[in-house]
Write a protein that holds these residues in place. Structure first.
Motif, short mmCIF file in Angstrom:
data_model
loop_
_atom_site.label_atom_id
_atom_site.label_comp_id
_atom_site.label_asym_id
_atom_site.label_seq_id
_atom_site.Cartn_x
_atom_site.Cartn_y
_atom_site.Cartn_z
N SER A 1 0.88 -1.21 -0.05
CA SER A 1 0.13 -0.03 -0.08
C SER A 1 0.81 1.41 -0.01
CB SER A 1 -0.90 0.27 1.23
OG SER A 1 -1.04 -1.23 1.87
N ARG A 2 0.34 2.21 -0.86
CA ARG A 2 1.24 3.42 -0.78
C ARG A 2 1.20 4.18 0.83
NH1 ARG A 2 2.20 5.95 -5.58
NH2 ARG A 2 2.27 7.91 -4.61
N TYR A 3 2.49 4.92 0.98
CA TYR A 3 2.35 5.54 2.18
C TYR A 3 1.46 6.65 2.04
CZ TYR A 3 6.05 3.30 4.70
OH TYR A 3 6.65 2.11 5.51
N PRO A 4 0.77 7.08 3.06
CA PRO A 4 0.05 8.39 3.08
C PRO A 4 0.85 9.47 2.94
CG PRO A 4 -0.13 7.34 5.32
CD PRO A 4 0.67 6.47 4.44
N GLU A 5 0.49 10.85 2.19
CA GLU A 5 1.11 11.76 2.04
C GLU A 5 0.47 13.07 2.63
OE1 GLU A 5 3.42 12.10 -1.72
OE2 GLU A 5 2.74 9.97 -1.97
N GLU A 6 -0.79 12.82 2.99
CA GLU A 6 -1.53 13.87 3.52
C GLU A 6 -1.88 13.40 4.89
OE1 GLU A 6 -2.44 16.60 2.03
OE2 GLU A 6 -1.78 16.19 0.12
N PRO A 7 -2.25 14.44 6.09
CA PRO A 7 -1.89 15.68 5.63
C PRO A 7 -0.22 15.93 5.81
CG PRO A 7 -2.53 15.30 7.93
CD PRO A 7 -2.77 14.01 7.19
N ASN A 8 0.00 17.35 5.25
CA ASN A 8 1.51 17.61 5.06
C ASN A 8 1.90 17.47 6.38
OD1 ASN A 8 3.49 18.39 3.76
ND2 ASN A 8 3.09 20.62 3.97
N GLY A 9 3.08 16.89 6.51
CA GLY A 9 4.19 16.71 7.75
C GLY A 9 3.97 15.42 8.35
N LEU A 10 2.97 14.72 8.13
CA LEU A 10 2.74 13.57 8.49
C LEU A 10 3.74 12.55 8.75
CD1 LEU A 10 0.26 11.74 9.76
CD2 LEU A 10 0.00 10.59 7.69
N LEU A 11 5.01 12.45 7.94
CA LEU A 11 6.01 11.51 7.84
C LEU A 11 6.77 11.84 9.05
CD1 LEU A 11 7.01 9.28 6.07
CD2 LEU A 11 8.49 11.07 5.13
N ALA A 12 6.78 13.32 9.59
CA ALA A 12 7.48 13.66 10.62
C ALA A 12 7.30 12.87 11.88
CB ALA A 12 7.71 15.25 10.84
N LEU A 13 6.21 12.23 12.05
CA LEU A 13 5.79 11.73 13.03
C LEU A 13 6.22 9.97 12.99
CD1 LEU A 13 2.04 13.43 13.63
CD2 LEU A 13 4.47 14.15 14.59
N ASP A 14 6.60 9.67 12.18
CA ASP A 14 7.00 8.49 12.11
C ASP A 14 7.93 8.05 13.21
OD1 ASP A 14 7.24 5.90 9.77
OD2 ASP A 14 8.92 5.94 11.16
N PRO A 15 7.67 7.07 13.99
CA PRO A 15 8.53 6.94 15.24
C PRO A 15 10.08 6.27 14.84
CG PRO A 15 6.84 5.43 15.24
CD PRO A 15 6.54 6.40 13.94
N GLN A 16 9.89 5.28 13.41
CA GLN A 16 11.32 4.85 13.22
C GLN A 16 12.31 5.84 12.67
OE1 GLN A 16 10.84 1.71 10.34
NE2 GLN A 16 12.74 0.92 11.04
N LEU A 17 11.71 6.82 12.05
CA LEU A 17 12.64 7.94 11.56
C LEU A 17 12.86 8.84 12.55
CD1 LEU A 17 10.45 8.88 8.16
CD2 LEU A 17 12.64 7.52 8.38
N MET A 18 12.10 9.19 13.59
CA MET A 18 12.72 9.96 14.85
C MET A 18 13.79 9.05 15.44
SD MET A 18 9.55 11.41 17.01
CE MET A 18 8.18 11.21 16.13
#
Ligand code: SF4
Length: 267
Positions: A145-162
């Motif tokens: 499944s595609r990663y959600p791109e909305e709402p803007n900024g959502l990816l910054a909450l990804d715990p693994q990236l953090m």
């Protein structure tokens, strides 16, 4: 004790499931083709950035799993997944947006950070390189499944990236998502993790470790419809005392936590 993002995430999802996995040694059986394919695809990506024949690398890795007991779903099969993998590698080359210099140093990078009381935190970053010419930390994902791109900024909450930003100190991070669908596609998703997020993540790790070391393993059953985490929890059989479910999903390997370095491939 060495902790990882997978351990912290599993504890936060449900402390009882953490105990089953890391203290009692119940591990999920490896019958999920998507997970195994993801590991093989990462090997193929390594070959791609080393300028080796990545389709051959994918075939050689994936050929190790031509087993009838794998439980394919959504019309998947060994051949179909292999074809999709090759198509995605071709797309990656056509797009030519990701650059990894010195792949022997900048792929699968092990980072260790000391925690309080002599503990450590270990993470394996997929890569540090450039996306569209800008330096960033890169995380590969294979998904249907595609990663959600909305709402803007959502990816910054990804715990693994953090987590990876916290351990590396790199604020620019990206997910390269290899989407296995009828028409295969690659998403290049970039975000920035702030100093405050990194600082808070560090505090979350210390707080979680102190609860683990304090022996707090109460279940968080999350039974509320429709977000019922228990239905997708591999350890459901243990909580329900259902032997058939236990045998179909789990295998007990006490002392297997030395294989935790493999966990990052499951995220
Ligand atoms: S079934 Fe539910 S309560 Fe039991 S370990 Fe899994 S998530 Fe926790």
């Amino acid at each position: 004790m060495t902790y990882s993002h997978t351990q912290i995430a599993q504890y936060l999802r449900c402390p009882r499931s953490y105990r089953y996995r890391y203290l009692d040694g119940w591990r999920e059986k490896e019958t999920r083709p998507a997970l195994l394919f993801g590991r093989c695809f990462e090997q193929a990506l390594g070959a791609y950035f080393r300028r080796e024949d990545c389709a051959v690398a994918l075939f050689n890795e994936w050929a190790k799993y031509q087993e009838p007991q794998l439980e394919y779903s959504h019309g998947d099969s060994w051949e179909r997944m292999f074809r999709q993998g090759v198509q995605l590698l071709e797309r990656l080359a056509q797009h030519n947006r990701v650059e990894i210099s010195h792949p022997s140093q900048n792929l699968q990078i092990k980072l260790v950070r000391p925690l309080a009381k002599g503990n450590d935190f270990v993470a394996y970053l997929d890569a540090i390189g450039k996306l569209d010419g800008s330096r960033c930390l890169l995380e590969w994902k294979t998904t249907t499944s595609r990663y959600p791109e909305e709402p803007n900024g959502l990816l910054a909450l990804d715990p693994q990236l953090m987590c990876y930003s916290w351990i590396s100190g790199i604020s620019e991070v990206a997910i390269v998502a290899f989407v296995r669908k009828r028409f295969c596609d690659i998403q290049y998703l970039k975000t920035t993790i702030t100093d405050q997020q990194r600082e808070e993540f560090g505090r979350l790790v210390e707080a979680t470790v102190s609860q683990i070391e304090g022996g707090q393993f109460l279940p968080h059953s999350g039974i509320r419809f429709p977000q019922n985490g228990c239905t997708s929890c591999p350890q459901l059989g243990l909580c329900l005392g259902n032997q058939q479910l236990i045998e179909s999903k789990l295998v007990r390997r006490p002392g297997a936590s030395d294989l935790d370095w493999l966990d990052h491939l499951m995220d």
